[in-house]
Design a protein around this motif. Structure first.
Motif, PDB file in Angstrom:
ATOM      1  N   TYR A 133      43.182  37.775  36.459  1.00 28.38           N
ATOM      2  CA  TYR A 133      44.504  38.337  36.187  1.00 28.38           C
ATOM      3  C   TYR A 133      44.490  39.847  36.376  1.00 28.38           C
ATOM      4  N   THR A 134      45.526  40.380  37.009  1.00 32.31           N
ATOM      5  CA  THR A 134      45.562  41.767  37.439  1.00 32.31           C
ATOM      6  C   THR A 134      46.215  42.648  36.386  1.00 32.31           C
ATOM      7  N   THR A 135      45.572  43.779  36.084  1.00 31.96           N
ATOM      8  CA  THR A 135      46.143  44.720  35.119  1.00 31.96           C
ATOM      9  C   THR A 135      47.278  45.502  35.774  1.00 31.96           C
ATOM     10  N   LYS A 136      48.151  46.082  34.946  1.00 31.21           N
ATOM     11  CA  LYS A 136      49.287  46.867  35.459  1.00 31.21           C
ATOM     12  C   LYS A 136      48.796  48.060  36.275  1.00 31.21           C
ATOM     13  N   GLU A 137      47.731  48.715  35.805  1.00 28.10           N
ATOM     14  CA  GLU A 137      47.211  49.881  36.509  1.00 28.10           C
ATOM     15  C   GLU A 137      46.817  49.527  37.936  1.00 28.10           C
ATOM     16  N   GLY A 156      38.954  44.211  33.264  1.00 27.15           N
ATOM     17  CA  GLY A 156      38.954  43.194  32.219  1.00 27.15           C
ATOM     18  C   GLY A 156      37.559  42.847  31.754  1.00 27.15           C
TER      19      GLY A 156
END
Length: 885
Positions: free
Chosen positions: A87-91, A494
């Protein structure tokens, strides 16, 4: 019953019977009482569970983990892990999107070479005509980031228009100007610009939910982006309607009939898609009308999607082991294809033909599908998104592809998706380029088929080994793409233990500087280094072959003994010394100050059973500890291991006779660890068994030690090696056999000896191995005794190697420089680029000379004779030794 349980446990835990008995004996009365409590007092259930108790984990209450019948059990399933999803972080999402979309929203902009102060934002109406897609959309994090970015640019464009007295462009009729600008912008972008694909139906629904939440429109139905978020496999399907030509290219079909049907269906699909895209949902009635238009689009594209399934399915099925060729498969359905589109037939007959084709295509698409995998559904790009691909006013598909595609290693693709699917990827996405490329390479290749730009995450393997050769080397070479920005490696933000790369590419040329790890470069090559002048990959040099060997693969921990046990065996019978050797592995080489083996190993070479058994003490150890492991059986009675490994259990799986023959005349061995942070060789004694985690060079001289210790070899190797977490995985085929060595130099020999003579006593004095010693070397704040001198010796060695090549014009610029392996004391970035350029040129020159000398002829005699006549490169192992092997 007990026998089945015994077999199941052995296969699951790999524990011997004795080890499992110890676990079972360790279960005390208290734990059995906790089991009854976990079973809610159900004595019958506790009795059923009791055989598993020694192997069960505890829950948060410190009771054995039991899920009672009728209760809800929530767990993480393996499907997304097997698919390589993270899952990809907002940053990360915002960064991916920014640099992917800047080239399409600014004209002139970075692609045209304009400085940032002169970038000009395109009009709002043009922004709303942009098409951005995520080919593995997941929960929609990156697509939502793209929506935010485009909405911000849209508001800026509206402000520019209003400042010049113009009305806002691009807004659909009926829009209320009383609405908040941000809400208007994000709704307009979500309606017109954003697309996504995912093979997991649940992921596709989650992406729709993410877009719905982003629009802040509770009055909108959740299904408003049904047309834009499609469920299907991005890598499986057609990317152009021209691919349907294969249906009649080799067969009896009359092209006119099918072509006419395709053209009519294409026109219907484009008309339906354009009506759909013009519709903006402002009310519930709008939503109902848009849903009707979407159903019309699905109906209009259904005939072509059926043909697409036949084309894609036949391609996949033909890749199955032992399957039919694609032409033969298509021949079996040609009449049905003809009947499905024959206008003179009754509709019922055409429908019957289409049902048959659908069943056949579905079966082909599921070829070799693993048992727990998601059912395959092809994604036909021009049919899923006809307004993007069939509109003659548009060219090249999507304006940009953004995403975080699945991370699946090349050797894991077959297990996760099937062998036929992996073969299909190589044949139809990579044009037959073979190799164990990671799945990410194929997502990049597919994206180039359907877009003008790419901004995506990747594992750092994207620039390494087979993955690089299959993907980036083709893209920046024959493919005509430019990497305009890249981050070679950074830790995943993550919990996953993962190093990722970030890449941004555009089709065609790029007028601005390109940015690599934050620094401006002239060009970025497929290895994510400064682009070499020569785009062709390095060739394997014959002069380096048979010079580097993998160590012995023992296969059986029972062979390995502690030094005390080995000493006792020799004390008991001095003959045992003949079969007991130090066992050197990569950990010893990197961590031991003396770089000596911590353990011993029994070695019966290639002896017969009778000879080996005469060493009774050592034979008994192998009989009791190695034989049971080597001769494990399956439920059908066959051995788990194949070949002669179970039968010749007293011998190593790989004895490496060529290795030990090559080093026999030498005084010492030069070895390098297969996996390390240092990627540096060291001299070690000959009389020992080298682990398969080591590579052994057939050199014992200080010249070769110097060359392979130099920054020239280090950067060549690291640029071409793969990585394991933050460590480098050295592979001779990529790192050594392609490395063009300089002619022999006394200065290099002296510099290599000086470095080795200084480093050995320094490591022993500090009681630190190679890894810790070089952690000090690369620490700018470490000036402890001996470390500054070691840096100086590396500098002197590098200049000696430079001069041996004849490249005295190169300023190596030694110092503490940032690299993908963090800060290192090494040559500077410009020198690094120059060194790699010249080494690659020299590789091609040497290879051409070898070809001319016959060293790459298939006939061994001609090759050997030619090698004798070849001069001008580093000394090699005597020819007679190599031929005798």
């Amino acid at each position: 019953g007990p026998e089945a349980l015994e077999e199941w446990l052995q296969g699951l835990t790999k524990l011997t019977v004795g080890q499992r008995r110890k676990l079972e004996d360790a279960v005390d009365t208290n734990r059995e009482q906790r089991l009854r409590s976990a079973c809610d007092g159900d004595a019958a259930l506790a009795a059923r569970v009791r055989p598993f108790l020694p192997y069960m984990r505890d829950d948060v209450r410190d009771e054995p983990y039991v899920v009672l019948p009728g209760t809800l059990y929530v767990t993480t399933v393996s499907a997304r892990r097997d698919a390589g999803a993270q899952y990809t972080t907002k940053e990360l999402a915002d960064e991916v999107v920014q640099y992917a979309l800047e080239p399409v929203v600014y004209k002139p902009g970075p692609a045209e070479g304009a400085p940032p102060a002169e970038w000009k934002l395109i009009p709002a109406a043009a922004i709303l005509k942009l098409k951005i897609c995520d080919p593995a959309v997941g929960s929609g994090a990156i697509l939502v980031a793209a929506g935010r970015y485009l909405a911000e640019r849209l508001m800026e464009s509206w402000a520019d228009e209003e400042a010049t007295g113009l009305p806002r462009s691009g807004l659909p009729a009926g829009t209320s100007h009383a609405d908040d600008d941000e809400v208007l912008a994000i709704r307009a972008v979500a309606d017109h610009c954003l697309y996504g694909v995912d093979r997991d139906p649940l992921a596709a629904e989650m992406a729709k939910l993410s877009l719905w939440l982003t629009t802040l429109s509770k009055e909108r139905p959740f299904t408003f982006p049904d047309h834009a978020i499609q469920c299907g496999d991005s890598l499986l399907g057609i990317t152009s309607l021209d691919e349907l030509d294969v249906l009649y290219r080799h067969g009896r079909l009359v092209p006119v009939t099918l072509r006419k049907a395709i053209e009519e269906a294409k026109e219907d699909a484009l008309a339906a898609a354009q009506l759909l895209m013009e519709k903006t949902v402002l009310t519930v009635r709008d939503a109902e009308e848009k849903a009707d238009l979407h159903r019309e689009l699905v109906a209009a594209t259904a005939p072509l999607r059926l043909l697409g399934d036949v084309v894609a399915g036949s391609a996949l099925a033909s890749c199955a082991k032992g399957g039919f060729k694609r032409e033969a498969l298509l021949e079996t359905v040609q009449q049905w294809v003809a009947d499905a589109f024959r206008p003179e037939l009754a509709e019922e007959e055409r429908a019957h033909a289409r049902r048959f084709l659908a069943a056949e295509a579905h079966e082909w698409l599921q070829t070799d599908l693993p048992a727990k995998a998601i059912e395959r559904r092809a994604l036909h790009w021009p049919l899923a998104f006809p307004e993007v691909f069939l509109d003659p006013s548009r060219a090249g598909g999507f304006d940009a592809m953004v995403g975080n595609p699945p991370f699946v290693g090349g050797k894991r693709i077959s297990g996760a998706a099937g062998v036929a699917f992996r073969e299909y990827l190589m044949e139809h996405l990579a044009d037959g380029r073979k190799g164990h490329a990671d799945l990410i390479a194929y997502f990049y290749l597919r994206s180039t088929m359907v877009s003008q730009g790419i901004g995506m995450l990747a594992t750092n393997s994207i620039a390494q080994g087979d993955t690089r050769e299959v993907g980036l080397e083709w893209l920046v070479g024959p493919g005509g793409w430019t990497i305009h920005r890249a981050v070679r490696s950074r830790p995943w933000p993550g919990d996953a233990s993962l190093e990722v790369a970030q890449l941004w590419l555009r089709r065609g040329s790029w007028a601005s500087d390109v940015i690599l790890d934050g620094a401006a470069m002239g060009a970025i090559g497929p290895s994510l280094t400064s682009q070499s002048r020569t785009a062709a990959p390095p060739a394997t040099l014959a002069v380096n072959q048979s010079q580097c060997f993998n160590g012995s693969f023992v296969l059986g921990l029972g062979f390995v003994l502690g030094p005390e046990v080995a000493e006792q065996l020799v004390t008991r019978d001095s003959r045992n010394a003949e079969v007991l050797f130090p066992y050197l592995n990569g950990e010893d080489l990197n961590s031991s100050p003396s770089q000596s083996a911590a353990r011993c190993v029994i070695n019966f070479f290639d002896w017969t059973e009778v000879t080996a058994a005469s060493f009774e003490d050592c034979w008994e150890i192998v009989e009791t500890k190695v034989r049971p492991e080597r001769q494990r059986r399956k439920s059908d009675g066959s051995y788990v291991l194949r070949g002669t490994l179970p039968l010749r259990y007293w011998q190593y799986a790989e004895k490496r006779p060529a290795l030990y023959a090559a080093i026999r005349p030498l005084s010492r061995a030069l070895v390098i660890s297969q996996v390390s942070k240092t990627v540096l060789p060291a001299f070690v004694p000959l009389r020992q068994v080298f682990s398969h985690m080591l590579y052994v060079f057939a050199y014992d001289d200080d010249f070769h030690f110097g060359v392979l210790t130099s920054a020239f070899h280090w950067w060549w190797a690291v640029t071409r090696a793969s990585t394991l977490e933050t460590r480098i995985r050295y592979t001779p085929t990529d790192c050594f056999e392609t490395f063009p060595q300089p002619p022999h130099s006394g200065a290099v020999e002296a510099a290599g000896k000086a470095l080795d003579d200084h480093r050995r006593p320094l490591m022993i004095a500090n009681n630190e191995g190679l890894t810790k010693t070089y952690n000090r070397v690369h620490n700018p704040n470490d000036d402890s005794p001996g470390i500054p001198r070691l840096r100086e010796l590396h500098c002197e060695l590098d200049y000696a190697v430079r001069d041996a090549y004849g490249w005295q014009d190169l300023d190596l610029d030694h110092g503490f420089h940032g690299t993908s392996q963090s800060v290192r004391y090494t040559i500077g970035p410009a020198a690094r680029s120059g060194v790699l350029d010249r080494l690659l040129d020299l590789n091609h020159q040497r290879y051409a000379e070898e070809v001319a000398a016959g060293l790459h002829d298939k006939k061994k005699g001609a090759k050997a004779k030619a090698r004798q006549n070849l001069s001008g490169s580093a000394p090699t192992v005597p020819l007679e030794l190599e031929e005798s092997e």
